[in-house]
Every structure is written in C-alpha cells, then in structure tokens.
Write an enzyme that holds these catalytic residues in place. Structure first.
Site, PDB file in Angstrom:
ATOM      1  N   HIS A   1      28.914 -36.073 -14.831  1.00  0.00           N
ATOM      2  CA  HIS A   1      29.230 -37.446 -14.409  1.00  0.00           C
ATOM      3  C   HIS A   1      30.395 -37.440 -13.421  1.00  0.00           C
ATOM      4  O   HIS A   1      30.331 -38.113 -12.374  1.00  0.00           O
ATOM      5  CB  HIS A   1      29.574 -38.267 -15.659  1.00  0.00           C
ATOM      6  CG  HIS A   1      30.072 -39.645 -15.380  1.00  0.00           C
ATOM      7  ND1 HIS A   1      29.304 -40.770 -15.584  1.00  0.00           N
ATOM      8  CD2 HIS A   1      31.271 -40.105 -14.930  1.00  0.00           C
ATOM      9  CE1 HIS A   1      29.999 -41.836 -15.270  1.00  0.00           C
ATOM     10  NE2 HIS A   1      31.208 -41.463 -14.871  1.00  0.00           N
ATOM     11  N   GLU A   2      31.434 -36.674 -13.711  1.00  0.00           N
ATOM     12  CA  GLU A   2      32.598 -36.630 -12.827  1.00  0.00           C
ATOM     13  C   GLU A   2      32.276 -35.910 -11.514  1.00  0.00           C
ATOM     14  O   GLU A   2      32.770 -36.300 -10.450  1.00  0.00           O
ATOM     15  CB  GLU A   2      33.778 -35.960 -13.538  1.00  0.00           C
ATOM     16  CG  GLU A   2      34.237 -36.668 -14.803  1.00  0.00           C
ATOM     17  CD  GLU A   2      34.538 -38.140 -14.580  1.00  0.00           C
ATOM     18  OE1 GLU A   2      34.951 -38.506 -13.464  1.00  0.00           O
ATOM     19  OE2 GLU A   2      34.332 -38.935 -15.516  1.00  0.00           O
TER      20      GLU A   2
ATOM     21  N   HIS B   1      30.828 -38.263  -9.032  1.00  0.00           N
ATOM     22  CA  HIS B   1      31.823 -39.038  -8.293  1.00  0.00           C
ATOM     23  C   HIS B   1      32.385 -38.234  -7.117  1.00  0.00           C
ATOM     24  O   HIS B   1      32.679 -38.785  -6.052  1.00  0.00           O
ATOM     25  CB  HIS B   1      32.964 -39.448  -9.227  1.00  0.00           C
ATOM     26  CG  HIS B   1      32.609 -40.553 -10.171  1.00  0.00           C
ATOM     27  ND1 HIS B   1      32.012 -41.722  -9.768  1.00  0.00           N
ATOM     28  CD2 HIS B   1      32.775 -40.682 -11.514  1.00  0.00           C
ATOM     29  CE1 HIS B   1      31.826 -42.513 -10.810  1.00  0.00           C
ATOM     30  NE2 HIS B   1      32.279 -41.903 -11.891  1.00  0.00           N
TER      31      HIS B   1
ATOM     32  N   GLU C   1      29.276 -46.371 -11.796  1.00  0.00           N
ATOM     33  CA  GLU C   1      29.227 -45.726 -13.112  1.00  0.00           C
ATOM     34  C   GLU C   1      27.787 -45.513 -13.557  1.00  0.00           C
ATOM     35  O   GLU C   1      27.447 -44.468 -14.117  1.00  0.00           O
ATOM     36  CB  GLU C   1      29.996 -46.580 -14.138  1.00  0.00           C
ATOM     37  CG  GLU C   1      31.489 -46.640 -13.895  1.00  0.00           C
ATOM     38  CD  GLU C   1      32.128 -45.261 -13.862  1.00  0.00           C
ATOM     39  OE1 GLU C   1      31.792 -44.425 -14.725  1.00  0.00           O
ATOM     40  OE2 GLU C   1      32.951 -45.023 -12.964  1.00  0.00           O
TER      41      GLU C   1
END
Length: 649
Positions: A173-174, A177, A259
C-alpha cells in the site's frame, strides 16, 4: 492505471491543490477582514474619528489585511518547505521515529526490513529508509520528495500485531503511494497547509504569552494593552480555526480516493487480497486503533495507512471508513471482525543468532501465477521486439507476484555474507567499490591502488574480506546489492560521503576499459544518495536529439554485436521516438553520458514511455534481453525515474 498516467495525474492533482489553497486563502482573508472590522467598531476609542463603520469598511484596511494574511501564509509555507527539505526522514523524525538498525537482530524488525527490501527490489526502485515509531497504534506511512529521499515509517504496534502477509499488504500500500506520485504530492500539501495553519499558531502563542505575563496585572497600568493583545490573539486563533477547517477539507478532498487506489494496488502487487484485507480487519478490531500519540500527528494525517487522528466528521476525514476499504478488497466479506483485542503483542519469535540468517526470516508465500521463470533465463523469451518493448513499458511501476517471487529468488541466491555487508557501515562502502571495479586485471590493479590511498583502512579490510564471496556473483546480482546498500550509504556524514564520492571518481578514472553497465551503476549509486539535480524547465523529445543519440548508441553497442545491427537498432529507436538519431560509433566517456542523462531527466512525463521503448529496441536481440543487458536497462531506467520491476533474467 499505468505508471506514466499516474505520474501525470499526480501533477494535475498539484494544480488542483493550488486552486483549493487559493480558495482557502481567500476565505481566510474574508474571515480576517470581518474580525478586524469588528475590532475597529468595538474598540472605537482606540482609533478616534466620527465614523467607525466607514473606517471598518475602508479599502485601505482590507488591503492591509490581505497583505498580512498572504504574507503569513506564504511565509509559513516556505518555512515548512525548508524544514522538510530532507524528505521522508524529516517527517519520520517529526513523528518521533528512529531509523531502523539495518543490522537488527529483533525478529519483528528484521521481518519488516525484509519485506521492504523485497518490495523495493521487485519494483525496480531504491530501498527506502525504514523508520520505526515506538507507538502501540497500528499505522504506517510513506513520505519523501522523490524515491532517493523516500522513507517508510511503521509503528511498533503494526510489526507486533501483523503477520507477514498483512505486513506485506501494508508495505505494498505504501509503495503504491511512492510509485503513483502521491508521496510527493502529500509533502507539498503539508508545506502549503502549514501556511494556512500558521495564523492560528501565532494567535495561540500570543494568547498564551499574554495569559502568562498578565497574571496579577489586572489593576496595574497598561492593562488595556494587555487586553488588546489577548483579544488579538483570540481573533487570530479564531481565524486559525477557520484555516484548520479549510486545511482538513483540502486533505479530505485530495487523499480519500488515493487510499482506495493504494489498497487496490496492494492487491495487484501481491495478488493476495487477504493480506491487505486482513491488515484492515486487524486494525478495525484493535482497541488502540491507528491513532498516533506524536504531537505533530495531525499535520501529517493524510500520509498514514490508517487515519492516525480523530476527525469531527466524515466530511473532514482523510481516510474512507475501514469497513468501506475492507469491502473494496474483500467483496465477499460478511462484516465480521476478529474479537477486539488489547495491545498485547503476538508471541515473539526466537531472536536470530546472527545477521547472516536474515534471509531465513523471509517466509510466507506470494499469491498468483507467473513465477515459472528460472534464474539465468533471459528477459523476454519468445516475444517479438515490438511486443517485448510494449510489455516492458507496461510493467513500469507495476510490480506483481512474479516480480516479488523473482526478488526473493534473487536475494536467496546471493551469498549471505554479501547481504550482511550491504547493511554494515564500512562493508557497504567496500561492497559498492568492489561491484564498480572493472573486470580487466590492469584496471582492478589501478583501482585498488586508488582505494589504498583514498579509502579508510576499515573499508580496505572489508574489501579484502568480500573478495571471495564476490567471485560468485552472477549477472543480475549487482543491482540488487547496490539497492540494499543505499540506505546505509545515505547515513554517511558529509565528510564520509565526500571521501566516498572521491573514491568513486578515482575508480572511474582508473578504468582502462569503461563499460556502459559500470557507468550506469556508478550513476545509480550517486543519484540514489543525492538525488537527481533537475532543471525546472521540461524538455520534449524533439529538443533532445543529441543526448538521445549518445545514450541510445551506448545501449545499442551493448546489445548488438555488429555495426550494422547497431545502426538498425538505432533506426528502430528513432522511429519509436519520431526523432532522427545519429549512431555514435566510439564508446562514450562517463562525463559525456552524464551530460546526456542530465538533459534526458528533464523529459516530460508523457514522452518517457516512448524513450523506454527506444531503449528496449537498442538492447534486445531477436526478442531477448540478456541478463547483463537487463541490468543495464533497469539501471538507466531507474535514473530516468521509470522503475522496471525485476524479472528472472
């Protein structure tokens, strides 16, 4: 969404952010003007004159208020931008994080490092710095201006309560980003919004200062001035609260959909929805939740995996509800959650006896297919040239289970002594020196002479110790080892880095037969530590025929044996670019290639896919990219900001 579209989207989001900021500043000017006008009317005796209402509505007063608000907002934003120049490390340290010891023997910390390193190598990007926040909450974030100064922060609660699949989902997930450009946008948002919030901070300081100095002075002379200061502070705080509301609305508008995208990307990268879904379920059931205790937690709330702070309403929430996020990644979820549990960590696994067992901790599977390639197999297989180029371009910034499996196999195949060396201060420098030294015996003797006179004795001892394990390196091992060493090299002091850079320059100067791969790895090391110095002005392909000819001729010489094949490859590359290219027959010097790359990094994002296609045309032979050519391609693409996921080579 492909990598290049995501990067363009992030740039457009910056424009949207500036527009929202201007609207917020306009609102603050109106609010401040109303407060000042009321003050003029209420404190009429302080100003004199027969018509206080006319003075309150005077254009001159509105002009001064506008100038004051704009000055505070711009000054506050610039101040915060300067404070955040260091990138992700500045954010992590502001939240109380500490750099994770790369040689840690704590099993949970080691597992975190392994997951981050694995994901970075699979993605084709440098390993970010990893910070640990000693907070019992479950949370994580990625921050930085670019990949060279990126940092991933994870709380103690997350590494103690998440299993490996769940932790991998959070890290994926990070990384989304980072790869989608959200990280840079988030940091810009912090700086810009600080300018709005600074008005309230000044008001709070005035009010607090007046309250402390005004004790016992109510009957003394000058009490009226003290009351005026307190009133001014209260007014600024009132305007500041309006600014805080505007800031939270902007964060919410910019971050919520990102998100959802990052959650979906985590599933795409790992092909394991239970990983990120299980992490969200565990977070939802955890009594402490994701709320961070750091004093500056609210300023960075839009960076976190979980919300990190409490919001007054869903309108100002920076993250979607956890239930909505879970249903996005687990459509068949029945709504049940694990039993709520207190912050009692899972049973601690046995501590590793030595750093050499680092890879033994890398357990757990990566779901999905596409992992059937074997180490040593060249990239591309039976794909035709155009199909291969299209596949390579489509893979940019899109790691998948095959890339994760390839990264794991690659790391498992490297001598553990070299993995350990990449995480130790002196050994990391020796490892990089050894990798960048030439294969020609005369070159290596001259380069060793350079290091004897310039490198530290401790580094020279490590250089000797690594000679035997380095002899077993296979094509494709060098780039992952450099990526592993970069976090340690970024921790060098200014004096240490100056010596390190001097040694690298000496190695390059002493090389009798400089090769394209050595140049590319040398540049990757420096860019991975310092970042790329890019001019503000973007360039188009039509403006870069000279640098393109120089770089692509170098790649063509590496990928094709005969001059006729090199010329044919360059012609194909020119067609892909729509630019007429000239074949540079003689090998280019490192300084010339650095000049070319310094201009090519200015290329607009929308035209980088065409450049990458041209690069593939130059290195592929009959639809195949050999291991050393793949390593060269990945190294050059990395310095151009186009991370290529790892494939078995």
């Amino acid at each position: 969404m492909d990598f290049f579209t995501a990067q363009d989207r992030a740039r457009r989001q910056t424009g949207r952010l500036v527009l929202l900021l201007l609207l917020a500043v306009a609102g603050l000017i109106v609010a401040a003007s109303v407060v000042v006008a009321l003050a003029v009317v209420l404190f009429d005796g302080q100003f004199g004159g027969p018509d206080p209402l006319a003075r309150a509505l005077a254009p001159e007063l509105f002009g001064w208020v506008t100038l004051g608000v704009v000055t505070l907002v711009v000054g506050g934003a610039l101040m915060r931008h300067v404070q955040l120049r260091a990138g992700g490390s500045a954010v992590a340290e502001a939240l109380g994080g500490r750099p994770l010891n790369l040689d840690t023997r704590n099993a949970d910390e080691r597992q975190l490092l392994n997951v981050v390193e694995e994901m970075a190598i699979a993605s084709g990007m440098p390993v970010p710095s990893v910070y640990l926040l000693e907070d019992a909450a479950i949370n994580a974030f990625a921050a930085g201006h670019d990949s060279h100064d990126a940092a991933i922060g994870v709380t103690r609660g997350a590494i103690e309560h998440m299993d490996r699949d769940q932790l991998q989902g959070i890290i994926a997930h990070e990384f989304s980003h980072i790869l989608h450009g959200d990280m840079r946008l988030n940091l810009r948002l912090v700086a810009l919004l600080h300018g709005i919030l600074v008005i309230g901070l000044i008001g709070r300081m005035l009010l607090r200062g007046a309250a402390m100095t005004g004790r016992g002075r109510s009957s003394r002379r000058g009490g009226g001035g003290h009351v005026a200061v307190m009133a001014g502070g209260a007014a600024l705080m009132l305007v500041g609260y309006a600014g805080t509301l505007c800031g939270n609305l902007i964060k919410s508008a910019v971050s919520r959909q990102r998100e959802f995208l990052a959650d979906a990307s985590a599933v795409q990268y790992t092909r394991n929805p239970e990983g990120i879904g299980g992490a969200l379920q565990t977070l939802a059931a955890y009594r402490l939740g994701s709320r961070l205790m750091a004093s500056q937690a609210s300023e960075f709330s839009h960076l976190y995996f979980g919300s990190g702070v409490r919001h007054l309403s869903r309108l100002t929430a920076t993250h979607p509800p956890l239930e909505a996020r879970i249903r996005r990644v687990l459509p068949r979820w029945d709504g049940s959650l694990p039993e709520p549990f207190a912050p009692t960590p899972k049973a601690a696994p046995a501590q590793d006896a030595s750093p050499s067992s680092r890879r033994d901790a890398m357990l757990g599977g990566v779901g999905g297919g596409g992992m059937n390639g074997a180490p040593g197999e060249s990239m591309g297989g039976a794909l035709a040239g155009a199909a291969l180029a299209g596949a390579v371009v489509a893979s940019v910034g899109q790691p998948d289970p095959a890339a994760l499996a390839a990264a794991r196999r690659r790391l498992d195949g490297i001598d553990p002594r070299l993995i350990d060396a990449a995480h130790e201060p002196f050994a990391a420098r020796a490892l990089v020196y050894s990798i960048l030294m030439g294969v020609d015996p005369a070159s290596r003797d001259a380069q060793r002479h350079v290091l004897t006179h310039q490198a530290l004795p401790e580094v020279l001892r490590e250089l000797d110790a690594l000679e035997e394990p380095l002899s077993g390196l296979t094509p494709g091992d060098r780039l992952p080892l450099i990526e592993l060493a970069l976090p340690q090299l970024r921790q060098l002091s200014a004096a240490q880095f100056a010596r390190f850079r001097q040694c690298l320059a000496g190695l390059m100067a002493a090389e009798t037969v400089p090769g394209a791969l050595q140049w590319a790895l040398h540049r990757l090391v420096l860019v991975g530590i310092e970042g790329e110095r890019r001019a503000r002005r973007d360039r188009h392909l039509r403006d870069l025929a000279g640098p393109l000819s120089l770089l692509l001729s170098t790649l063509a010489r590496s990928g094709q044996a005969s001059p006729d094949e090199q010329r044919e490859s360059l012609e194909q590359a020119g067609k892909a670019l729509g630019v007429e290219l000239d074949l540079v027959r003689d090998p280019s010097k490192a300084t010339e290639l650095d000049w070319a790359m310094g201009r090519l990094v200015r290329l607009v994002q929308s035209e980088r896919a065409a450049l990458l296609t041209a690069m593939v045309c130059c290195v592929e032979q009959d639809g195949r990219i050999e291991p050393e050519e793949a390593e060269l391609l990945r190294a050059v693409a990395w310095t151009l900001g186009c991370p290529l996921p790892l494939r078995d080579e």
